[in-house]
Design an enzyme around this catalytic site. Structure first.
Site, PDB file in Angstrom:
ATOM      1  N   HIS A 127       4.208   3.170 -10.521  1.00 35.96           N
ATOM      2  CA  HIS A 127       4.924   2.428  -9.630  1.00 35.96           C
ATOM      3  C   HIS A 127       3.951   1.269  -9.315  1.00 35.96           C
ATOM      4  CE1 HIS A 127       7.424   1.724  -5.797  1.00 35.96           C
ATOM      5  NE2 HIS A 127       6.161   1.340  -5.513  1.00 35.96           N
ATOM      6  N   GLU A 128       2.728   1.662  -8.864  1.00 39.06           N
ATOM      7  CA  GLU A 128       1.733   0.471  -8.511  1.00 39.06           C
ATOM      8  C   GLU A 128       1.502  -0.368  -9.536  1.00 39.06           C
ATOM      9  OE1 GLU A 128       1.397   0.323  -5.341  1.00 39.06           O
ATOM     10  OE2 GLU A 128       2.256   2.055  -4.663  1.00 39.06           O
ATOM     11  N   HIS A 159       3.752  -3.169  -9.551  1.00 41.17           N
ATOM     12  CA  HIS A 159       3.376  -4.414  -8.693  1.00 41.17           C
ATOM     13  C   HIS A 159       2.121  -5.182  -9.185  1.00 41.17           C
ATOM     14  CE1 HIS A 159       5.653  -3.145  -5.445  1.00 41.17           C
ATOM     15  NE2 HIS A 159       5.332  -2.082  -5.295  1.00 41.17           N
ATOM     16  N   GLU A 204      10.084  -4.684  -4.704  1.00 44.00           N
ATOM     17  CA  GLU A 204       9.865  -3.462  -5.323  1.00 44.00           C
ATOM     18  C   GLU A 204      10.578  -3.344  -6.882  1.00 44.00           C
ATOM     19  OE1 GLU A 204       8.047  -0.945  -4.181  1.00 44.00           O
ATOM     20  OE2 GLU A 204       7.671  -1.850  -2.352  1.00 44.00           O
ATOM     21  N   HIS A 208       3.954   2.633   7.637  1.00 40.87           N
ATOM     22  CA  HIS A 208       4.782   1.661   7.024  1.00 40.87           C
ATOM     23  C   HIS A 208       5.222   0.475   7.867  1.00 40.87           C
ATOM     24  CE1 HIS A 208       4.559   3.738   3.221  1.00 40.87           C
ATOM     25  NE2 HIS A 208       5.050   2.804   2.696  1.00 40.87           N
ATOM     26  N   PHE A 217       4.477   0.378  11.603  1.00 46.38           N
ATOM     27  CA  PHE A 217       3.676   0.204  12.708  1.00 46.38           C
ATOM     28  C   PHE A 217       2.324  -0.372  12.239  1.00 46.38           C
ATOM     29  CE2 PHE A 217       6.772   3.416  14.534  1.00 46.38           C
ATOM     30  CZ  PHE A 217       7.275   2.659  15.216  1.00 46.38           C
ATOM     31  N   GLY A 239       1.796  -1.601   8.944  1.00 51.67           N
ATOM     32  CA  GLY A 239       2.123  -2.175   7.478  1.00 51.67           C
ATOM     33  C   GLY A 239       2.811  -3.328   7.701  1.00 51.67           C
ATOM     34  N   GLY A 240       3.633  -3.549   6.466  1.00 54.76           N
ATOM     35  CA  GLY A 240       4.546  -4.995   6.380  1.00 54.76           C
ATOM     36  C   GLY A 240       5.886  -4.792   6.329  1.00 54.76           C
ATOM     37  N   TYR A 241       6.264  -3.196   6.397  1.00 52.65           N
ATOM     38  CA  TYR A 241       7.764  -2.952   6.426  1.00 52.65           C
ATOM     39  C   TYR A 241       8.462  -2.957   7.645  1.00 52.65           C
ATOM     40  CZ  TYR A 241       6.969  -1.981   1.469  1.00 52.65           C
ATOM     41  OH  TYR A 241       7.098  -1.905   0.108  1.00 52.65           O
TER      42      TYR A 241
END
Length: 624
Positions: A388-389, A392, A418, A520, A522, A524-526
């Site tokens: 997965h990573e 990216h 994603e 994610h 709070f 992070g960027g989500y």
């Protein structure tokens, strides 16, 4: 265009690159000294970002480009940059009057501080909990690798006599340790103790994130009002493919897709990290025509376990580099897995101005470290995470955009980013790929056929449990950023319980405080964007189906389609709208059929995904 882009690049380069390094070290090698240094300089960093984002001269310059006769002569990538910069400037408060801009900037400073503190509390709470065990009956069922890790942890804590066979053992909430207990421990009381400890992290005492969450949500709402949006979710969606309504439609229709959690076989002995990485690099060579080789020593690293790699094209010329930090280090490294950029590809910021600066990536995981002379033995889920990573990282490294602001993962709508990562996960179930990496670390024996078939059969269950989990997270995220009123009659935990009743077969415990570690959204960027995982799932499955349609056993076809995937999805970056990029690769709009087939979904759920497809199609039509 070049002059404006250059001005932005040169202003931001020194701060952006330096802060990127600092932020990375904060995630992988946290120390009190680094925290203090960040706390001291962060206000100035935020102040600089706000000045740049609210610069009227830069904003007006981009507006002038958009209104000029030369507009039509710009490339699609350049137009995307201009449109994106104008939108970002507005969202950064460029159009606000002086008093409102001051209030906006004050809010942004406080949000940065609170997010930083939130993440620190989660890390500190995770490493604070540990259980010292001397009675082997307490840990019956744990695999040998977990016992060796627990003994190794005990040795690091001063118990020099600790061994995997005789203990003593120290078990923590760090992912490899915690997951092993929850999956394999026969002691029900031990599992319950660890579960309760995990879902109440950072929810009490000096590390309590509850008031921080309320303050973050309150400030985000105030920020949205200043920008004339109804709520923060509307702000978030301004730079995404979806709208709040379309995202909520998706989540509501998928709510019925709930079924029993997956059961994963004990396959760790067949997935050693060196073998997995060799297989992954061979796959990248087959699909995308690139060679990946070790380049250790070429760049400094922050831990002896970190590897550095060089990526070459078919001519043998370097086109990118990346760091790989694979193992869990609970004392200094935050949990989870991620990819981020060190620097992006850019012609403006190149050293000689003729050849573009090459991209460099960080790829970070938190898997089981080597213990007792054995290599890192991975669970199948850890194998999926690495793939997965790496997806990216491939999009960051294989970009062909020379405009830095849309190169790699930059400028891509969040709910499409994603696609490459989830696409790469599909190859974990491809027989040739899986059998190539699944070799017993001692005997070299290939994964038995019956175990492989169980993995395939378990895929539908794993997809179901992960879908259910993601559905709750996404629904809760949107609920908190659309309807929740900080300080009102309902607490954040009331919202969690309410959403869970609609999205979870087994409701959470009344004392569950999962939100206090939901980094994610709070830290992070989500924020108001967690639904993106589900949104991109349709795109990624359909992209992989192009290989299935051509025949996964047809090596020539696989290579041809792999090159096409590279030249579109991976190469175009944010220089073209993701809906257009997908059509350029697939030759048509996205279809949910591949996802339905991969996950073995029922006809009821098929209807839900059909509605999801209609939502995505409407976004595509709207973008034309």
């Amino acid at each position: 265009m070049a002059k404006v882009g250059g001005a932005i690049g040169k202003d931001y380069r020194s701060v952006g690159v330096a802060w990127g390094v600092i932020n990375h070290l904060k995630s992988v090698k946290d120390t009190p000294e680094l925290r203090a240094a960040i706390e001291e300089v962060q206000p100035e960093k935020v102040k600089f970002q706000l000045r740049l984002g609210q610069s009227k001269p830069i904003y007006n310059a981009f507006k002038a480009i958009q209104d000029s006769p030369q507009w039509q002569s710009l490339s699609n990538a350049q137009k995307r940059i201009v449109e994106s910069q104008i939108k970002e400037a507005v969202l950064n408060g460029v159009a606000l009057e002086d008093d409102k801009r001051k209030e906006f900037n004050k809010i942004q400073q406080e949000l940065e501080r609170l997010s930083q503190k939130f993440g620190e509390n989660v890390l500190d709470a995770t490493k604070k909990f540990e259980k010292f065990i001397t009675d082997e009956k307490e840990i019956e069922g744990l695999p040998a690798t977990a016992l060796a890790l627990a003994a190794q942890t005990a040795v690091s804590k001063g118990h020099k006599e600790a061994t995997a066979e005789n203990g003593p053992w120290i078990i923590t909430l760090d992912a490899p340790s915690f997951i092993s207990v929850m999956q394999h421990a026969q002691n029900r009381d031990l599992r319950e103790e660890f579960y309760r400890a995990y879902v109440t992290r950072a929810s009490s005492g000096d590390l309590d994130n509850t008031p921080i969450i309320d303050q973050i949500l309150k400030l985000r709402q105030e920020k949205a009002k200043l920008l004339n949006y109804i709520n923060y979710a509307e702000v978030s969606m301004a730079t995404k493919m979806a709208t709040v309504q379309k995202a909520e439609e998706l989540l509501e229709k998928l709510r019925t897709a709930s079924w029993d959690a997956a059961v994963q076989g004990r396959t760790a002995a067949y997935f050693s990290l060196p073998k997995v990485m060799d297989g992954l690099f061979n796959l990248a060579n087959t699909l995308f025509g690139i060679d990946i080789e070790p380049a250790d020593g070429l760049a400094p690293v922050w831990n002896n376990d970190v590897r550095f790699y060089r990526v070459k094209d078919c001519s043998g010329s370097p086109i990118a580099y990346f760091y790989f930090d694979p193992y869990s280090r609970p004392s200094e490294k935050r949990g989870g897995a991620w990819m981020d950029e060190v620097v992006s590809r850019s012609l403006v910021l190149s050293c000689n101005g003729t050849a573009p600066r090459l991209p460099i990536a960080h790829m970070v995981c938190n898997q089981t470290p080597p213990v007792g002379g054995k290599p890192s033995l991975m669970t199948f889920r850890e194998v999926e995470t690495v793939f997965h990573e790496f997806g990216h990282a491939l999009q960051h490294m294989l970009t062909k955009q020379d405009e830095g602001l849309v190169a790699g993962i930059r400028g891509i709508e969040w709910d499409a980013v994603e696609l490459p990562s989830q696409f790469m996960e599909n190859w974990c179930y491809h027989r040739e790929t899986l059998m190539g990496i699944a070799k017993h670390y001692v005997t070299g024996e290939t994964l038995p056929e019956d175990v492989y078939l169980k993995l395939l059969a378990a895929r539908t269950f794993r997809a179901g449990s992960l879908s259910l989990r993601q559905l709750k997270f996404a629904s809760l995220d949107l609920e908190l950023h659309t309807r929740y009123i900080p300080g009102g009659s309902e607490t954040i935990f009331d919202v969690d319980q309410r959403v869970s009743k609609r999205t979870q077969v087994i409701p959470p415990l009344p004392e569950d405080r999962f939100l206090c570690s939901f980094s994610h959204i709070f830290a992070g960027g989500y924020a108001a964007g967690y639904y993106s995982y589900k949104w991109a799932e349709v795109l990624s499955a359909d992209a992989f189906s192009a290989f299935e349609d051509a025949g996964l056993d047809d090596s020539k076809a696989v290579k041809e389609i792999g090159r096409k995937f590279r030249e579109t999805i991976l190469a175009l970056g944010g220089g073209k709208a993701p809906s257009e990029v997908f059509v350029e690769f697939r030759g048509r709009e996205p279809s949910p059929e591949a996802l339905l087939r991969h996950n073995g979904l029922s006809s009821v759920t098929a209807s839900a995904y059909l509605i999801l497809f209609i939502c995505i199609l409407s976004v595509y039509i709207d973008s034309k």
